[in-house]
Design a protein around this motif. Sequence first.
Motif, PDB file in Angstrom:
ATOM      1  N   SER A 168       0.829  -1.215   0.000  1.00 53.37           N
ATOM      2  CA  SER A 168       0.000   0.000   0.000  1.00 53.37           C
ATOM      3  C   SER A 168       0.856   1.255   0.000  1.00 53.37           C
ATOM      4  O   SER A 168       0.580   2.206  -0.737  1.00 53.37           O
ATOM      5  N   ALA A 169       1.894   1.275   0.826  1.00 51.80           N
ATOM      6  CA  ALA A 169       2.779   2.447   0.878  1.00 51.80           C
ATOM      7  C   ALA A 169       3.474   2.668  -0.459  1.00 51.80           C
ATOM      8  O   ALA A 169       3.625   3.812  -0.910  1.00 51.80           O
ATOM      9  N   ALA A 170       3.878   1.601  -1.122  1.00 55.76           N
ATOM     10  CA  ALA A 170       4.548   1.728  -2.420  1.00 55.76           C
ATOM     11  C   ALA A 170       3.597   2.289  -3.475  1.00 55.76           C
ATOM     12  O   ALA A 170       3.989   3.148  -4.286  1.00 55.76           O
ATOM     13  N   VAL A 171       2.353   1.842  -3.470  1.00 61.07           N
ATOM     14  CA  VAL A 171       1.364   2.362  -4.426  1.00 61.07           C
ATOM     15  C   VAL A 171       1.100   3.842  -4.148  1.00 61.07           C
ATOM     16  O   VAL A 171       1.030   4.656  -5.077  1.00 61.07           O
ATOM     17  N   LEU A 172       0.971   4.197  -2.872  1.00 61.04           N
ATOM     18  CA  LEU A 172       0.760   5.605  -2.526  1.00 61.04           C
ATOM     19  C   LEU A 172       1.943   6.468  -2.958  1.00 61.04           C
ATOM     20  O   LEU A 172       1.761   7.569  -3.486  1.00 61.04           O
ATOM     21  N   ASP A 173       3.147   5.978  -2.737  1.00 60.35           N
ATOM     22  CA  ASP A 173       4.337   6.728  -3.131  1.00 60.35           C
ATOM     23  C   ASP A 173       4.335   6.951  -4.641  1.00 60.35           C
ATOM     24  O   ASP A 173       4.574   8.072  -5.109  1.00 60.35           O
ATOM     25  N   ALA A 174       4.042   5.914  -5.401  1.00 57.47           N
ATOM     26  CA  ALA A 174       4.007   6.054  -6.864  1.00 57.47           C
ATOM     27  C   ALA A 174       2.924   7.051  -7.287  1.00 57.47           C
ATOM     28  O   ALA A 174       3.155   7.909  -8.155  1.00 57.47           O
ATOM     29  N   TRP A 175       1.761   6.956  -6.678  1.00 58.29           N
ATOM     30  CA  TRP A 175       0.648   7.846  -7.004  1.00 58.29           C
ATOM     31  C   TRP A 175       1.039   9.302  -6.791  1.00 58.29           C
ATOM     32  O   TRP A 175       0.867  10.157  -7.668  1.00 58.29           O
ATOM     33  N   PHE A 176       1.589   9.596  -5.614  1.00 62.23           N
ATOM     34  CA  PHE A 176       1.944  10.979  -5.320  1.00 62.23           C
ATOM     35  C   PHE A 176       3.151  11.452  -6.124  1.00 62.23           C
ATOM     36  O   PHE A 176       3.231  12.624  -6.488  1.00 62.23           O
ATOM     37  N   GLY A 182       7.767  17.049 -17.981  1.00 63.28           N
ATOM     38  CA  GLY A 182       9.145  17.031 -18.451  1.00 63.28           C
ATOM     39  C   GLY A 182       9.995  16.024 -17.696  1.00 63.28           C
ATOM     40  O   GLY A 182       9.549  14.908 -17.406  1.00 63.28           O
ATOM     41  N   THR A 183      11.208  16.443 -17.353  1.00 66.61           N
ATOM     42  CA  THR A 183      12.173  15.552 -16.709  1.00 66.61           C
ATOM     43  C   THR A 183      11.652  15.020 -15.367  1.00 66.61           C
ATOM     44  O   THR A 183      11.832  13.845 -15.054  1.00 66.61           O
ATOM     45  N   ALA A 184      11.016  15.875 -14.569  1.00 68.89           N
ATOM     46  CA  ALA A 184      10.509  15.456 -13.257  1.00 68.89           C
ATOM     47  C   ALA A 184       9.452  14.361 -13.416  1.00 68.89           C
ATOM     48  O   ALA A 184       9.438  13.387 -12.650  1.00 68.89           O
ATOM     49  N   LEU A 185       8.595  14.494 -14.402  1.00 64.42           N
ATOM     50  CA  LEU A 185       7.573  13.481 -14.633  1.00 64.42           C
ATOM     51  C   LEU A 185       8.203  12.177 -15.135  1.00 64.42           C
ATOM     52  O   LEU A 185       7.800  11.088 -14.706  1.00 64.42           O
ATOM     53  N   ALA A 186       9.184  12.272 -16.003  1.00 66.11           N
ATOM     54  CA  ALA A 186       9.875  11.070 -16.485  1.00 66.11           C
ATOM     55  C   ALA A 186      10.545  10.340 -15.321  1.00 66.11           C
ATOM     56  O   ALA A 186      10.479   9.106 -15.233  1.00 66.11           O
ATOM     57  N   GLN A 187      11.167  11.091 -14.423  1.00 66.45           N
ATOM     58  CA  GLN A 187      11.794  10.489 -13.248  1.00 66.45           C
ATOM     59  C   GLN A 187      10.738   9.852 -12.349  1.00 66.45           C
ATOM     60  O   GLN A 187      10.927   8.746 -11.835  1.00 66.45           O
ATOM     61  N   ALA A 188       9.614  10.525 -12.164  1.00 67.04           N
ATOM     62  CA  ALA A 188       8.536   9.982 -11.337  1.00 67.04           C
ATOM     63  C   ALA A 188       7.989   8.692 -11.940  1.00 67.04           C
ATOM     64  O   ALA A 188       7.691   7.733 -11.216  1.00 67.04           O
ATOM     65  N   LEU A 189       7.850   8.643 -13.255  1.00 69.67           N
ATOM     66  CA  LEU A 189       7.358   7.430 -13.915  1.00 69.67           C
ATOM     67  C   LEU A 189       8.353   6.281 -13.765  1.00 69.67           C
ATOM     68  O   LEU A 189       7.957   5.130 -13.548  1.00 69.67           O
ATOM     69  N   ALA A 190       9.644   6.589 -13.855  1.00 71.46           N
ATOM     70  CA  ALA A 190      10.672   5.557 -13.656  1.00 71.46           C
ATOM     71  C   ALA A 190      10.631   5.029 -12.230  1.00 71.46           C
ATOM     72  O   ALA A 190      10.704   3.812 -11.995  1.00 71.46           O
ATOM     73  N   CYS A 191      10.479   5.930 -11.270  1.00 67.42           N
ATOM     74  CA  CYS A 191      10.367   5.502  -9.870  1.00 67.42           C
ATOM     75  C   CYS A 191       9.090   4.692  -9.655  1.00 67.42           C
ATOM     76  O   CYS A 191       9.081   3.730  -8.886  1.00 67.42           O
ATOM     77  N   ALA A 192       8.021   5.075 -10.344  1.00 74.91           N
ATOM     78  CA  ALA A 192       6.754   4.363 -10.195  1.00 74.91           C
ATOM     79  C   ALA A 192       6.865   2.918 -10.670  1.00 74.91           C
ATOM     80  O   ALA A 192       6.222   2.028 -10.113  1.00 74.91           O
ATOM     81  N   VAL A 193       7.690   2.666 -11.678  1.00 71.10           N
ATOM     82  CA  VAL A 193       7.907   1.291 -12.139  1.00 71.10           C
ATOM     83  C   VAL A 193       8.542   0.470 -11.019  1.00 71.10           C
ATOM     84  O   VAL A 193       8.106  -0.645 -10.722  1.00 71.10           O
ATOM     85  N   ALA A 194       9.549   1.044 -10.365  1.00 73.33           N
ATOM     86  CA  ALA A 194      10.196   0.347  -9.253  1.00 73.33           C
ATOM     87  C   ALA A 194       9.224   0.153  -8.090  1.00 73.33           C
ATOM     88  O   ALA A 194       9.171  -0.925  -7.482  1.00 73.33           O
ATOM     89  N   GLU A 195       8.440   1.185  -7.794  1.00 75.76           N
ATOM     90  CA  GLU A 195       7.480   1.085  -6.687  1.00 75.76           C
ATOM     91  C   GLU A 195       6.355   0.102  -7.006  1.00 75.76           C
ATOM     92  O   GLU A 195       5.893  -0.627  -6.122  1.00 75.76           O
ATOM     93  N   ALA A 196       5.926   0.051  -8.246  1.00 75.71           N
ATOM     94  CA  ALA A 196       4.907  -0.922  -8.642  1.00 75.71           C
ATOM     95  C   ALA A 196       5.452  -2.345  -8.543  1.00 75.71           C
ATOM     96  O   ALA A 196       4.734  -3.270  -8.144  1.00 75.71           O
ATOM     97  N   THR A 197       6.718  -2.514  -8.878  1.00 71.75           N
ATOM     98  CA  THR A 197       7.345  -3.832  -8.739  1.00 71.75           C
ATOM     99  C   THR A 197       7.389  -4.236  -7.277  1.00 71.75           C
ATOM    100  O   THR A 197       7.046  -5.370  -6.924  1.00 71.75           O
ATOM    101  N   LEU A 198       7.801  -3.302  -6.408  1.00 69.09           N
ATOM    102  CA  LEU A 198       7.815  -3.575  -4.971  1.00 69.09           C
ATOM    103  C   LEU A 198       6.414  -3.912  -4.479  1.00 69.09           C
ATOM    104  O   LEU A 198       6.224  -4.881  -3.736  1.00 69.09           O
ATOM    105  N   ALA A 199       5.420  -3.154  -4.909  1.00 69.25           N
ATOM    106  CA  ALA A 199       4.036  -3.414  -4.499  1.00 69.25           C
ATOM    107  C   ALA A 199       3.584  -4.791  -4.969  1.00 69.25           C
ATOM    108  O   ALA A 199       2.925  -5.523  -4.223  1.00 69.25           O
TER     109      ALA A 199
END
Length: 159
Positions: free
Chosen positions: A95-103, A111-128
């Motif tokens: 749950s925490a990993a999904v929330l982190d990815a969402w936020f 731009g770059t910040a969104l691309a970085q967030a999407l890359a992190c979301a892949v890792a967080e979704a994998t953890l979830a």
Amino acid sequence: MAMVTGMTLKAGTVTTPAMTRRKRWTLILLGAGAVLLVPWTVVLALTLPGDTEVRHWSLAWIGLDVLMAAGCAGTALLGLRGDPRARLTASATASAAVLDAWFDITTAQAGTALAQALACAVAEATLAGVCAYLALSRRRLTTHGAQDCEFGTMSPPAP
């Protein structure tokens, strides 16, 4: 209505002797809370500002990552000890990993910040996904050999 080994099946519900009246009322109140959250969500959608200034922004993000790290560590330690509570920490960590990815995604600038967030979301979704698998799985390979056993227990499951 049919009886199946101590369970009463009634119109799509299962009632066991262990399910007490208090548990049923707790579940009914939980369902009512879900229903009440629908109009509240609509109110928020219509009244909240599109952006705002926030204090302690970095502390909030650091705290969420610390929570995920603690959840991973707790799940690993409990799971390796065969403690069935590992399912609970795995579920909370997912749950925490999904929330982190969402936020991460919803608060990132284009731009770059969104691309970085999407890359992190892949890792967080994998953890979830891994944590959800551990929380819901019935079997796993033990660290003591090739014997199947339930996650969070050190003995093989009953046949």
